[in-house]
Enzyme design. Structure first.
Site, PDB file in Angstrom:
ATOM      1  N   THR A  97       5.029   1.907   9.091  1.00 33.86           N
ATOM      2  CA  THR A  97       6.024   1.206   8.283  1.00 33.86           C
ATOM      3  C   THR A  97       6.591   2.207   7.295  1.00 33.86           C
ATOM      4  O   THR A  97       5.836   2.804   6.516  1.00 33.86           O
ATOM      5  CB  THR A  97       5.402   0.009   7.535  1.00 33.86           C
ATOM      6  OG1 THR A  97       4.980  -0.966   8.494  1.00 33.86           O
ATOM      7  CG2 THR A  97       6.407  -0.628   6.588  1.00 33.86           C
ATOM      8  N   SER A 130      -0.880   2.487   6.715  1.00 33.72           N
ATOM      9  CA  SER A 130      -0.362   2.616   8.074  1.00 33.72           C
ATOM     10  C   SER A 130       0.804   3.599   8.080  1.00 33.72           C
ATOM     11  O   SER A 130       1.673   3.539   7.208  1.00 33.72           O
ATOM     12  CB  SER A 130       0.116   1.261   8.600  1.00 33.72           C
ATOM     13  OG  SER A 130       0.830   1.429   9.810  1.00 33.72           O
ATOM     14  N   PHE A 141       3.359  -3.210  12.231  1.00 35.60           N
ATOM     15  CA  PHE A 141       3.014  -4.529  11.681  1.00 35.60           C
ATOM     16  C   PHE A 141       3.734  -5.660  12.415  1.00 35.60           C
ATOM     17  O   PHE A 141       4.260  -6.600  11.797  1.00 35.60           O
ATOM     18  CB  PHE A 141       3.356  -4.613  10.188  1.00 35.60           C
ATOM     19  CG  PHE A 141       2.487  -3.796   9.277  1.00 35.60           C
ATOM     20  CD1 PHE A 141       1.353  -3.144   9.728  1.00 35.60           C
ATOM     21  CD2 PHE A 141       2.822  -3.657   7.935  1.00 35.60           C
ATOM     22  CE1 PHE A 141       0.553  -2.394   8.872  1.00 35.60           C
ATOM     23  CE2 PHE A 141       2.034  -2.912   7.065  1.00 35.60           C
ATOM     24  CZ  PHE A 141       0.908  -2.269   7.527  1.00 35.60           C
ATOM     25  N   ASN A 152      -7.695   4.825   7.827  1.00 34.29           N
ATOM     26  CA  ASN A 152      -6.754   4.324   8.812  1.00 34.29           C
ATOM     27  C   ASN A 152      -6.544   5.360   9.921  1.00 34.29           C
ATOM     28  O   ASN A 152      -7.268   6.340  10.013  1.00 34.29           O
ATOM     29  CB  ASN A 152      -5.423   3.994   8.106  1.00 34.29           C
ATOM     30  CG  ASN A 152      -4.701   2.830   8.759  1.00 34.29           C
ATOM     31  OD1 ASN A 152      -4.658   2.726   9.981  1.00 34.29           O
ATOM     32  ND2 ASN A 152      -4.138   1.954   7.954  1.00 34.29           N
TER      33      ASN A 152
END
Length: 350
Positions: A183, A180, A121, A242
């Site tokens: 992270t 994601s 990110f 994702n």
């Protein structure tokens, strides 16, 4: 043809530098060559009523969208629209600017037409992204804000609430990215309690549609249950899915980050179909992951996708990909006797 000539030069650069060059080129195009975007639009945009859909209270001229991650800071929206997309996402972005994970963190898997990334990110933060959007919004295409939490945030919910408040008048829908792999502990937010708390408050903040982006590595039954509960709590749809952390797909020994592109085409396609069997007709479904042709897009649509998204294939196949997918979709629809794309949506699972 032009892209095939310059791709070897682009691929000699490291992936992040190449992406920065592409971003700069797209942003500068109309300044250096006045009328360039109009030329691109004339070449790449496919206009056909058979592809137009009204979903989420929005008009999608065609079903091909750009997935989050390509235009993190909402700097390329105008030039990207000239490539023929039906909708665009910017982000994933966070309340505060952050650098992301240590470099190198992006690797091309050229033979497999795939990417392995551990970006984390990286983005300029809400303030700068907001300043980019106020110059262009409302926009000619539906725009989705793909939002996430800051890496070191102690209150993930509040991060999402901040972004919902600040961007509810600068986008057409939100995508909640809790899937994601880059992270720490983000995927742990894929649970009923978090989504219930998020969606309950989100409905008080904005009336804009809220979609949830999920990971393809979830157990199917758990993913279905998670999505069904999210629908009950007000989710408008899902992006499935994702990047994947199925490192058995790799032969490079790297066990970090997320895999995208051709390597996850089969995995994401199967995962999507299984979820669509349960969710179809109850919500909006966007299929993502490994889509690189009109044929693959059409299969996802027949398996229940209202819309599809691309990213990695754009890197390998170039800007003509969007046009080519839409043209191939029109051919495939007509071959199957469909007058409109909505007739094909979910035909394999109805």
């Amino acid at each position: 043809m032009i892209y095939e000539r310059i791709k070897p030069l682009i691929f000699k650069m490291d992936p992040e530098s190449a992406h920065s060059l592409v971003e700069y080129s797209l942003r500068s195009l109309n300044v250096v060559f006045p009328g360039a975007l109009s030329f691109l639009a004339h070449r790449f945009i496919v206009q056909d009523e058979s592809l137009r859909q009204n979903l989420l209270g929005l008009c999608f001229d065609n079903p091909v969208g750009l997935a989050g991650g390509f235009d993190k800071n909402a700097t390329m929206i105008r030039p990207l629209s000239a490539l023929g997309f039906g909708f665009l996402e910017f982000g994933t972005f966070t309340p505060k600017a952050q650098e992301g994970n240590e470099k190198p963190r992006v690797f091309r898997l050229v033979k497999q037409e795939s990417i392995q990334n551990a970006m984390g990110f990286n983005n300029k933060g809400a303030k700068e992204i907001r300043s980019n959007l106020v110059k262009i919004y409302p926009f000619v295409l539906p725009l989705g804000a793909n939002i996430g939490k800051n890496k070191n945030s102690e209150n993930a919910l509040e991060d999402y609430f901040i972004l919902l408040r600040e961007f509810k008048d600068l986008c057409d829908y939100f995508i909640i990215n809790i899937s994601s792999p880059n992270t720490k502990n983000l995927r742990s937010l894929q649970n009923h309690t978090f989504l219930n708390d998020l969606l309950s408050e989100a409905k008080k903040i904005t009336q804009k549609p809220i979609l949830i982006k999920i990971a393809p590595d979830l157990d199917i039954s758990l993913a279905i249950d998670l999505c069904q509960k999210a629908i009950e709590n007000g989710a408008s749809g899902f992006v499935i899915a994702n990047t994947s952390t199925d490192y058995s797909l790799l032969d490079n020994g790297r066990t970090f980050g997320g895999i995208s592109g051709k390597l996850i085409q089969e995995k994401n396609g199967k995962f999507f179909k299984e979820l669509a069997k349960e969710l179809f007709s109850h919500t909006i479904l966007i299929s993502c992951g490994g889509i690189d042709s009109g044929k693959e897009a059409y299969e996802r649509i027949k398996n229940g996708a209202n819309l599809i998204q691309i990213f990695t294939a754009l890197i390998y196949k170039g800007p003509a990909l969007v046009r080519n997918i839409n043209q191939e979709l029109l051919t495939l629809l007509r071959e199957d006797g469909f007058m409109h794309i909505s007739e094909a949506v979910g035909v394999n699972i109805k």
